[in-house]
Design a protein around this motif. Structure first.
Motif, mmCIF file in Angstrom:
data_model
loop_
_atom_site.group_PDB
_atom_site.id
_atom_site.type_symbol
_atom_site.label_atom_id
_atom_site.label_comp_id
_atom_site.label_asym_id
_atom_site.label_seq_id
_atom_site.Cartn_x
_atom_site.Cartn_y
_atom_site.Cartn_z
ATOM 1 N N GLN A 37 0.821 -1.205 0.000
ATOM 2 C CA GLN A 37 0.000 0.000 0.000
ATOM 3 C C GLN A 37 0.860 1.263 0.000
ATOM 4 O O GLN A 37 1.887 1.323 0.674
ATOM 5 N N GLY A 38 0.409 2.248 -0.746
ATOM 6 C CA GLY A 38 0.981 3.579 -0.701
ATOM 7 C C GLY A 38 -0.110 4.557 -0.311
ATOM 8 O O GLY A 38 -1.134 4.669 -1.003
ATOM 9 N N GLU A 39 0.067 5.248 0.810
ATOM 10 C CA GLU A 39 -0.974 6.127 1.346
ATOM 11 C C GLU A 39 -0.500 7.583 1.315
ATOM 12 O O GLU A 39 0.629 7.879 1.721
ATOM 13 N N LEU A 49 -5.413 6.163 -1.002
ATOM 14 C CA LEU A 49 -4.672 4.917 -0.832
ATOM 15 C C LEU A 49 -4.592 4.169 -2.160
ATOM 16 O O LEU A 49 -5.609 3.911 -2.802
ATOM 17 N N LEU A 50 -3.381 3.806 -2.544
ATOM 18 C CA LEU A 50 -3.147 2.953 -3.709
ATOM 19 C C LEU A 50 -2.632 1.614 -3.200
ATOM 20 O O LEU A 50 -1.678 1.565 -2.416
ATOM 21 N N LEU A 77 -5.327 -4.335 -8.355
ATOM 22 C CA LEU A 77 -4.911 -2.967 -8.083
ATOM 23 C C LEU A 77 -6.121 -2.202 -7.588
ATOM 24 O O LEU A 77 -7.204 -2.273 -8.174
ATOM 25 N N GLY A 78 -5.960 -1.476 -6.469
ATOM 26 C CA GLY A 78 -7.080 -0.747 -5.894
ATOM 27 C C GLY A 78 -6.743 0.698 -5.591
ATOM 28 O O GLY A 78 -5.597 1.036 -5.274
ATOM 29 N N LEU A 79 -7.748 1.573 -5.681
ATOM 30 C CA LEU A 79 -7.607 2.989 -5.347
ATOM 31 C C LEU A 79 -8.765 3.381 -4.441
ATOM 32 O O LEU A 79 -9.928 3.142 -4.770
ATOM 33 N N THR A 80 -8.441 3.991 -3.279
ATOM 34 C CA THR A 80 -9.459 4.343 -2.282
ATOM 35 C C THR A 80 -9.283 5.787 -1.835
ATOM 36 O O THR A 80 -8.152 6.253 -1.630
ATOM 37 N N TYR A 81 -10.403 6.480 -1.692
ATOM 38 C CA TYR A 81 -10.394 7.818 -1.077
ATOM 39 C C TYR A 81 -11.420 7.803 0.051
ATOM 40 O O TYR A 81 -12.546 7.356 -0.129
ATOM 41 N N GLU A 82 -10.999 8.297 1.234
ATOM 42 C CA GLU A 82 -11.917 8.317 2.379
ATOM 43 C C GLU A 82 -11.884 9.692 3.035
ATOM 44 O O GLU A 82 -10.812 10.259 3.276
ATOM 45 N N LEU A 254 0.112 -10.747 4.703
ATOM 46 C CA LEU A 254 1.060 -9.710 5.114
ATOM 47 C C LEU A 254 0.717 -8.423 4.383
ATOM 48 O O LEU A 254 0.632 -8.404 3.153
ATOM 49 N N ASP A 255 0.505 -7.343 5.150
ATOM 50 C CA ASP A 255 0.266 -6.014 4.594
ATOM 51 C C ASP A 255 1.476 -5.132 4.877
ATOM 52 O O ASP A 255 1.998 -5.136 5.996
ATOM 53 N N ALA A 256 1.903 -4.365 3.887
ATOM 54 C CA ALA A 256 2.973 -3.380 4.058
ATOM 55 C C ALA A 256 2.475 -2.046 3.526
ATOM 56 O O ALA A 256 1.963 -1.975 2.399
ATOM 57 N N ARG A 257 2.596 -0.994 4.341
ATOM 58 C CA ARG A 257 2.083 0.318 3.941
ATOM 59 C C ARG A 257 3.147 1.389 4.154
ATOM 60 O O ARG A 257 3.756 1.484 5.221
ATOM 61 N N PHE A 258 3.336 2.216 3.130
ATOM 62 C CA PHE A 258 4.226 3.373 3.221
ATOM 63 C C PHE A 258 3.379 4.637 3.110
ATOM 64 O O PHE A 258 2.578 4.771 2.179
ATOM 65 N N THR A 259 3.518 5.558 4.065
ATOM 66 C CA THR A 259 2.678 6.749 4.137
ATOM 67 C C THR A 259 3.474 8.007 3.847
ATOM 68 O O THR A 259 4.548 8.232 4.414
ATOM 69 N N LEU A 260 2.944 8.829 2.946
ATOM 70 C CA LEU A 260 3.477 10.160 2.664
ATOM 71 C C LEU A 260 2.486 11.199 3.173
ATOM 72 O O LEU A 260 1.279 10.947 3.216
#
Length: 276
Positions: A37-39, A49-50, A77-82, A254-260
């Protein structure tokens, strides 16, 4: 604000678990699930979120099938806006493109979320509606009309700070049902369980500072069916009786997320678990 969806989740659980004497339970091969995930955290509290995900069934590894990519039977591939209205309520939309061994789907989704304190824990509820739409050859030779689903998830979690690392143990339960918006008069009639799918997931989220999260998890997913009796081709007598069938699949993930952060500087915000 008190939780409002818990009674619905309890009812869904009771409907999905009929008497053991009437149900056949089978355990499927385990599955592996990886999500990257890229947030992008926005200053108004919202997020974009991608996500890229892949599902692997080790038991299929011996099959020579060129439709598997990098060993994944399912990938997407997913794209989310919340958007967050306040500290308790948020809502958003997601769009997923998914491929399953050459079958392609797009899945639009709308969701609403509520989070509140429950003693020392955080109690979350997520209600969503989504539609699976076959595209390309999958639509040409499969079901072009698509299927509609309603999903309700409840979860409990608590964040423990250990120096620079935050540890977030979490337990969630999700129930999904198929929703028929319009009945096709020409389609054959099939018996269908009220709840078609459930997932019980346990995880330990690890937050390494403000920018990186790693979440190993384990889940038991269950698909609920009605089966028809099978008859002997010679005598015509029933060989197996029909009835309720529960297919249980253990999943290791396993989830891995990088946040900007918008503007690069880190700011206070409500960050959700990696299971959005």
């Amino acid at each position: 604000m008190k939780p409002f969806l818990a009674p619905l989740l309890l009812a869904a659980t009771l409907l999905a678990r009929p008497a053991a004497a009437q149900t056949l339970r089978r355990v499927q091969d385990k599955q592996l699930f990886i999500t990257l995930q890229g947030e992008l955290a926005l200053k108004n509290g919202d997020y974009l979120l991608l996500s890229v995900f892949g599902q692997n069934i080790p038991a299929y590894a011996s099959y020579a099938d060129d439709r598997r990519l990098l060993g994944f039977d399912t990938r997407g591939l997913g794209l989310t806006y919340e958007h967050f209205w306040n500290n308790h309520w948020s809502g958003g939309a997601a769009f997923v493109q998914e491929s399953q061994l050459g079958n392609n789907y797009i899945i639009p989704e709308l969701l609403v979320r509520h989070r509140s304190r429950l003693g020392p824990l955080t109690f979350g509820q997520r209600l969503s509606g989504y539609r699976t739409i076959a595209v390309g050859n999958t639509a040409r030779f499969g079901n072009p009309e698509g299927l509609n689903f309603l999903s309700l998830r409840a979860d409990l979690e608590k964040l423990f700070p250990f120096g620079a690392v935050g540890v977030r143990p979490r337990l969630s339960y999700e129930a999904t049902m198929n929703v028929h918006l319009q009945k096709d008069k020409n389609a054959p009639e099939y018996d269908q369980r009220t709840i078609q799918h459930t997932s019980l997931r346990a995880e330990v989220g690890l937050r390494f500072g403000d920018h990186f999260d790693l979440t190993p998890w384990f889940a038991y997913t269950t698909a609920y069916y009605f089966t028809l009796p099978q008859y002997s081709p010679i005598s015509g007598t029933p060989s197996t009786g029909g009835g309720r069938l529960n297919l249980v699949t253990p999943v290791i993930g396993l989830d891995a997320r990088f946040t900007l952060f918008e503007g690069r500087a880190v700011f206070e915000r409500q960050q959700l678990p990696t299971q959005h």
